[in-house]
Write an enzyme that holds these catalytic residues in place. Structure first.
Site, PDB file in Angstrom:
ATOM      1  N   TYR A   1       0.783  -1.230   0.000  1.00 42.40           N
ATOM      2  CA  TYR A   1       0.000   0.000   0.000  1.00 42.40           C
ATOM      3  C   TYR A   1       0.813   1.277   0.000  1.00 42.40           C
ATOM      4  O   TYR A   1       0.273   2.356  -0.186  1.00 42.40           O
ATOM      5  CB  TYR A   1      -0.988   0.010   1.162  1.00 42.40           C
ATOM      6  CG  TYR A   1      -2.325  -0.366   0.661  1.00 42.40           C
ATOM      7  CD1 TYR A   1      -3.047   0.529  -0.133  1.00 42.40           C
ATOM      8  CD2 TYR A   1      -2.848  -1.615   0.883  1.00 42.40           C
ATOM      9  CE1 TYR A   1      -4.267   0.186  -0.655  1.00 42.40           C
ATOM     10  CE2 TYR A   1      -4.072  -1.965   0.376  1.00 42.40           C
ATOM     11  CZ  TYR A   1      -4.775  -1.057  -0.394  1.00 42.40           C
ATOM     12  OH  TYR A   1      -5.987  -1.400  -0.909  1.00 42.40           O
TER      13      TYR A   1
ATOM     14  N   ASP B   1      -4.395 -34.839   9.154  1.00 40.68           N
ATOM     15  CA  ASP B   1      -5.402 -35.667   8.490  1.00 40.68           C
ATOM     16  C   ASP B   1      -4.717 -36.769   7.688  1.00 40.68           C
ATOM     17  O   ASP B   1      -3.600 -36.592   7.201  1.00 40.68           O
ATOM     18  CB  ASP B   1      -6.228 -34.818   7.518  1.00 40.68           C
ATOM     19  CG  ASP B   1      -7.173 -33.864   8.236  1.00 40.68           C
ATOM     20  OD1 ASP B   1      -7.403 -34.063   9.447  1.00 40.68           O
ATOM     21  OD2 ASP B   1      -7.670 -32.928   7.585  1.00 40.68           O
TER      22      ASP B   1
ATOM     23  N   GLU C   1      -2.500 -30.304  12.838  1.00 40.42           N
ATOM     24  CA  GLU C   1      -2.880 -29.627  11.597  1.00 40.42           C
ATOM     25  C   GLU C   1      -4.002 -28.629  11.803  1.00 40.42           C
ATOM     26  O   GLU C   1      -3.940 -27.522  11.299  1.00 40.42           O
ATOM     27  CB  GLU C   1      -3.321 -30.673  10.546  1.00 40.42           C
ATOM     28  CG  GLU C   1      -3.828 -30.044   9.241  1.00 40.42           C
ATOM     29  CD  GLU C   1      -4.214 -31.064   8.181  1.00 40.42           C
ATOM     30  OE1 GLU C   1      -3.815 -32.243   8.299  1.00 40.42           O
ATOM     31  OE2 GLU C   1      -4.906 -30.680   7.227  1.00 40.42           O
TER      32      GLU C   1
END
Lengths: 393, 393
Positions: free
Chosen positions: A136, A274, A222
């Site tokens: 910015y 997972d 996770e």
């Protein structure tokens, strides 16, 4: 089963490990010649001087009549290599020249000059900003944040430092709870007294000092759902551990924090992800780094994470009900097959076997699938049994 | 400018405000008849008894030969209404009947029964789980998480309690730093000593007790980039405030936490969001609730948030450079025009005027646009000037 029984295998693993301190091999220690490039964590003074030298070189080139140009290390995949001895991706020595007097590169050169000016200012002030803040400061020039981000990585490679050393940080996502105390910007943080929500991992890891811990291992989770279960049950009170999550894809701050804990404490790290290709990819980012920031891999990666669970073989072993397993999509299977070709999988036969099983059975499962045995099965059965049996690979 | 000068207008605003404590009107105090439904925060014992009563009614219906059916409050938009006196959305009294002996509703009834059983178990154990955990207890029945989530909202309406009372929580996203101390699950948390990263807001707000603070106001920040700037500069040391962010779209935990702070401390809340329709939408979710959880709005919403910045008129007033303003897309303009029709905007002429200006100029700007004046402009110029001038609406 008593807690000491449970922790036996973890303690053995710990004794097998190196003593605390940076035990990893450095690129410079390997007999690979000068073809590889790695960056270092530098303090703000050295980053400032680095930028000044780059511009001095440019100035001399202009004076010699050779024009305004930068020599930039190439960060494309063709210039990257996985080094087995280091267990991480490094950059090879290819560079490219970017000239101001070339319509194809004039914009990049201008952006690069502006970014170096801004980074110099940050280092001078001793403050940090986000990549978004940086973008910015000159939207019209940078146009998209992607452009300023890319150039920022180039500048880090040119200076030979990590992106974090440039005082530009990503936003924070990670949280930590459990058996660790440290000072953060001078404040004493005791992560055993962080309620059920935990402590936000700060984006500036260099502000963390005086790390103390009696933990036997780090549990790297996770997802935040599993983190919340572990935090509410105060799992760390019974099993001396530090629990960390980046809530999905690891961010730079969490990776730096994990690495700092590992190097300071020298305790094993257990990954709980997972049972799908994405879970493995997350472990690989912690261990070997992401391709996009391979130049920074030495400072961001923590090798030797143990894969505790949920592993494809757990689905049978723990009798995860059929209804809680999900069929892998075409895309999952493709990703899994690609992972089988990756060096970090190939060099670990146990991991390779598990991944092969996953791709063969075409089944995946989330950590939450364990909830089918009861909401506290994770903390009261699954993890204690895994830890007691030393069931990690 | 001295700090006391700066804080003058904030202190005046505070004196105008009600004393600490729940000062908001209740639905039952209004003369609107019995047509509106609102839910309450209930403890786990009352939730369990609520579920038991629902099933007793069902059992009696079966015994009478009228079959297995649930009566469920309708949550669709047609059954919702904005009540100006309350400044929030409430549910009207429409219900629908779901019968087990109907192919169109048998699945919903089965899911509902299963969910009530699971929630009863959670309340009995005194633990919390995520919506994802709940989904995974019976994937084959629920099929998609969307289905179990929807039924969860139905069950909350039937029991007449908030979703959080069901012990099912969303994941945590928010962080807090600054002048507040509280106990979280018994641990004393001092948010002035949370380094630069802050404290993660826990998903279970009822675990937060003994809130103490000398803050004059709460600064509610849309994005974590601005939060990081404020935290690193320890803005709260100079301006007695509590700084909160949900990192974008507000999550339930952050909304509950904000509401609890507001009700306990009775201090003003200042919103710092991007100058675009999305920033306003975020403020509206904190203030009036989201349509999806309108039944829970009384427990989730905090009315009377002041819009401190970044406001469309600030772009001219603070001379935000053209290059840091972004043109609004067609979609932005459409969203802006839709917002102009919303009750929470229409009832506040100053907000309406600002939004009109935004849609007219077709320009937006992020908080980060202030970085164009220097990275610390936000903390050293913009906010101090706003606070000193009482420049909020």
């Amino acid at each position: 089963m008593s807690v000491s029984q449970v922790m036996g295998p973890v303690q053995e693993l710990r004794h097998e490990m190196d003593a605390p301190g940076p035990a990893r091999r450095k690129l410079s220690e390997l007999d690979l010649g000068d073809v590889f490039k790695e960056v270092l964590e530098l303090d703000t003074g050295r980053v400032r001087r680095g930028i000044e030298s780059i511009l001095a070189v440019v100035a001399r080139s202009i004076m010699r009549g050779e024009g305004f140009r930068y020599v930039v290390p190439t960060r494309s995949a063709s210039n990257q290599m996985y080094v087995e001895e280091l267990d991480r991706i490094v950059l090879k020595d290819k560079t490219s020249s970017r000239a101001f007097a070339n319509t194809g590169t004039v914009r990049k050169v201008t952006i690069m000059t502006r970014i170096m000016g801004l980074v110099w200012e940050l280092c001078n002030k001793g403050i940090h900003v986000t990549k978004r803040d940086l973008f910015y400061t000159d939207v019209k020039l940078f146009k998209t944040q992607n452009e300023s981000d890319e150039v920022l990585n180039d500048v880090a490679c040119m200076v030979g430092c990590t992106r974090t050393s440039l005082s530009v940080v990503a936003s924070e996502k990670g949280i930590v709870i459990g058996r660790v105390r440290f000072r953060e910007a001078g404040d004493l943080i005791d992560c055993t007294r962080m309620g059920v929500g935990g402590k936000a991992i700060p984006p500036y890891v260099e502000r963390i000092t005086d790390i103390e811990s009696d933990a036997e291992f780090i549990l790297l989770v996770e997802k935040d759902a599993a983190f919340m279960r572990l935090a509410e049950d105060r799992f760390y009170s019974k099993y001396a551990c530090i629990i960390i999550t980046a809530k999905g894809q690891p961010d730079v701050a969490t990776r730096l924090f994990l690495k700092k804990l590992r190097e300071t404490l020298g305790i094993p790290i257990m990954g709980l992800v997972d049972s799908d290709p994405y879970g493995l990819k997350i472990l690989s980012v912690y261990m070997s780094g992401s391709k996009n920031m391979s130049y920074d891999s030495a400072n961001l990666t923590t090798p030797d994470i143990k894969w505790l669970g949920v592993r494809p073989s757990d689905l049978e072993k723990y009798g995860i009900p059929e209804r809680c397993r999900l069929p892998m999509t075409e895309h999952d299977i493709k990703t899994g097959k690609e992972l089988l070709q990756e060096d970090f999988i190939k060099k670990n036969p146990a991991w390779y076997k598990e991944l092969e099983l996953m791709v063969k059975n075409k089944e995946k499962a989330e950590i939450q699938a364990l909830s089918s045995f009861g909401f506290q099965y994770l903390t009261e059965e699954y993890l204690p049994r895994k830890l007691a049996q030393g069931d990690w690979i």
